[in-house]
Design a protein around this motif. Structure first.
Motif, short mmCIF file in Angstrom:
data_model
loop_
_atom_site.label_atom_id
_atom_site.label_comp_id
_atom_site.label_asym_id
_atom_site.label_seq_id
_atom_site.Cartn_x
_atom_site.Cartn_y
_atom_site.Cartn_z
N VAL A 20 33.05 35.82 41.84
CA VAL A 20 31.86 35.11 42.29
C VAL A 20 30.99 36.08 43.07
O VAL A 20 31.48 36.78 43.97
N VAL A 21 29.72 36.17 42.69
CA VAL A 21 28.78 37.10 43.30
C VAL A 21 27.57 36.33 43.82
O VAL A 21 27.33 35.18 43.41
N PRO A 22 26.80 36.94 44.72
CA PRO A 22 25.61 36.24 45.23
C PRO A 22 24.63 35.81 44.13
O PRO A 22 24.04 34.74 44.19
N ALA A 23 24.44 36.66 43.13
CA ALA A 23 23.52 36.37 42.04
C ALA A 23 23.91 37.21 40.83
O ALA A 23 24.49 38.28 40.97
N GLY A 24 23.59 36.71 39.64
CA GLY A 24 23.97 37.40 38.42
C GLY A 24 22.82 38.18 37.81
O GLY A 24 21.67 38.08 38.24
N GLY A 25 23.15 38.97 36.80
CA GLY A 25 22.18 39.74 36.05
C GLY A 25 22.24 41.21 36.36
O GLY A 25 22.73 41.64 37.41
N CYS A 26 21.74 41.98 35.45
CA CYS A 26 21.81 43.44 35.54
C CYS A 26 21.14 43.98 36.81
O CYS A 26 21.66 44.88 37.46
N GLU A 27 19.99 43.42 37.17
CA GLU A 27 19.29 43.89 38.37
C GLU A 27 20.13 43.64 39.62
O GLU A 27 20.24 44.51 40.50
N LYS A 28 20.74 42.46 39.69
CA LYS A 28 21.56 42.15 40.85
C LYS A 28 22.86 42.95 40.84
O LYS A 28 23.37 43.32 41.90
N PHE A 29 23.38 43.24 39.65
CA PHE A 29 24.57 44.10 39.57
C PHE A 29 24.25 45.50 40.09
O PHE A 29 25.05 46.13 40.77
N ALA A 30 23.04 46.00 39.78
CA ALA A 30 22.62 47.31 40.29
C ALA A 30 22.50 47.27 41.81
O ALA A 30 22.93 48.20 42.50
N GLU A 31 21.93 46.20 42.33
CA GLU A 31 21.79 46.05 43.78
C GLU A 31 23.15 46.01 44.46
O GLU A 31 23.39 46.70 45.46
N MET A 32 24.05 45.19 43.93
CA MET A 32 25.40 45.09 44.50
C MET A 32 26.11 46.44 44.47
O MET A 32 26.74 46.85 45.45
N THR A 33 25.98 47.14 43.34
CA THR A 33 26.66 48.42 43.18
C THR A 33 26.08 49.46 44.12
O THR A 33 26.81 50.29 44.69
N TYR A 34 24.77 49.43 44.32
CA TYR A 34 24.14 50.35 45.27
C TYR A 34 24.74 50.15 46.67
O TYR A 34 25.13 51.11 47.33
N ASP A 87 25.61 30.28 43.20
CA ASP A 87 24.80 29.07 43.13
C ASP A 87 24.77 28.46 41.73
O ASP A 87 24.00 27.55 41.45
N ASP A 88 25.63 28.94 40.85
CA ASP A 88 25.70 28.38 39.50
C ASP A 88 26.16 26.92 39.59
O ASP A 88 27.20 26.64 40.20
N PRO A 89 25.41 25.99 39.00
CA PRO A 89 25.80 24.59 39.12
C PRO A 89 27.13 24.25 38.44
O PRO A 89 27.71 23.19 38.71
N HIS A 90 27.64 25.15 37.62
CA HIS A 90 28.92 24.91 36.94
C HIS A 90 30.02 25.83 37.48
O HIS A 90 31.02 26.07 36.80
N LEU A 91 29.84 26.30 38.69
CA LEU A 91 30.83 27.20 39.29
C LEU A 91 32.24 26.59 39.28
O LEU A 91 33.21 27.28 39.00
N GLU A 92 32.36 25.31 39.56
CA GLU A 92 33.68 24.67 39.58
C GLU A 92 34.37 24.75 38.21
O GLU A 92 35.58 24.92 38.13
N TYR A 93 33.58 24.66 37.15
CA TYR A 93 34.12 24.79 35.79
C TYR A 93 34.78 26.16 35.62
O TYR A 93 35.88 26.27 35.08
N PHE A 94 34.09 27.22 36.09
CA PHE A 94 34.63 28.57 35.96
C PHE A 94 35.84 28.76 36.88
O PHE A 94 36.79 29.46 36.52
N LYS A 95 35.83 28.12 38.03
CA LYS A 95 36.99 28.18 38.92
C LYS A 95 38.20 27.53 38.25
O LYS A 95 39.32 28.03 38.38
N GLN A 96 37.97 26.44 37.53
CA GLN A 96 39.07 25.80 36.81
C GLN A 96 39.63 26.74 35.74
O GLN A 96 40.84 26.84 35.57
N GLY A 97 38.74 27.43 35.02
CA GLY A 97 39.18 28.40 34.02
C GLY A 97 40.01 29.50 34.65
O GLY A 97 41.02 29.95 34.09
N HIS A 98 39.60 29.93 35.83
CA HIS A 98 40.36 30.96 36.55
C HIS A 98 41.74 30.42 36.93
O HIS A 98 42.76 31.09 36.72
N ASP A 99 41.76 29.20 37.47
CA ASP A 99 43.03 28.58 37.89
C ASP A 99 43.97 28.37 36.70
O ASP A 99 45.19 28.44 36.85
N LEU A 100 43.40 28.11 35.53
CA LEU A 100 44.21 27.92 34.32
C LEU A 100 44.65 29.24 33.70
O LEU A 100 45.45 29.26 32.77
N GLY A 101 44.12 30.34 34.20
CA GLY A 101 44.51 31.66 33.70
C GLY A 101 43.79 32.08 32.43
O GLY A 101 44.25 32.99 31.74
#
Length: 146
Positions: free
Chosen positions: A97-111, A77-91
């Motif tokens: 892309v994850v549902p949400a960012g931050g250490c707490e959400k990374f712990a949840e995803m990893t669990y 839901d990052d409002p600048h996601l397209e910017y990061f996608k362009q960076g990915h496409d440019l190499g």
């Protein structure tokens, strides 16, 4: 009797991310060498008298590397996601892309990923995941204990 064992991946998974909704400097892209600590538990050891075979955790480590190591991790839901996608496409960055960012959400995803990994590798239901701790550095971490 309950048995517990722990596994740490402290080699550092160099990861860049941002908390786009933060009012602080955390809204900017920044990075840490993330580390992970897992606690596994069982009432019944396996035939080798182990909770979990540490050698088999290489598969779990590979999942963490694919998600976090030298990656730019951005919330869907990052409002600048397209910017990061362009960076990915440019190499210039490898985007995850994850549902949400931050250490707490990374712990949840990893669990969630680790619970599935335990099932897929025949550990569950004998062995269960107690917690996952994700550390940004020595002073900051988040723990998912369900």
């Amino acid at each position: 009797m309950k048995y517990q064992s722990t596994k740490r991946f402290d080699t550092g998974f160099s990861c860049a991310f941002r908390q786009w909704v933060a009012d602080s400097h955390c809204r900017f892209i920044h990075g840490y060498a993330l580390s992970f600590k897992f606690i596994f538990e069982t009432d019944e050891l396996d035939k080798r008298n182990w909770v979990v075979d540490f050698g088999s955790l290489k598969g779990l480590k590979a999942i963490l590397e694919d998600t976090f190591d030298h990656k730019t991790v951005i919330a869907e839901d990052d409002p600048h996601l397209e910017y990061f996608k362009q960076g990915h496409d440019l190499g210039v960055l490898e985007l995850v892309v994850v549902p949400a960012g931050g250490c707490e959400k990374f712990a949840e995803m990893t669990y969630e990923v680790t619970e599935q990994w335990l099932t897929d590798n025949g550990y569950s239901p004998r062995c269960r995941l107690v917690s996952v701790e994700v550390s940004e550095h020595g002073a900051n971490s988040a723990i998912d204990t369900r």
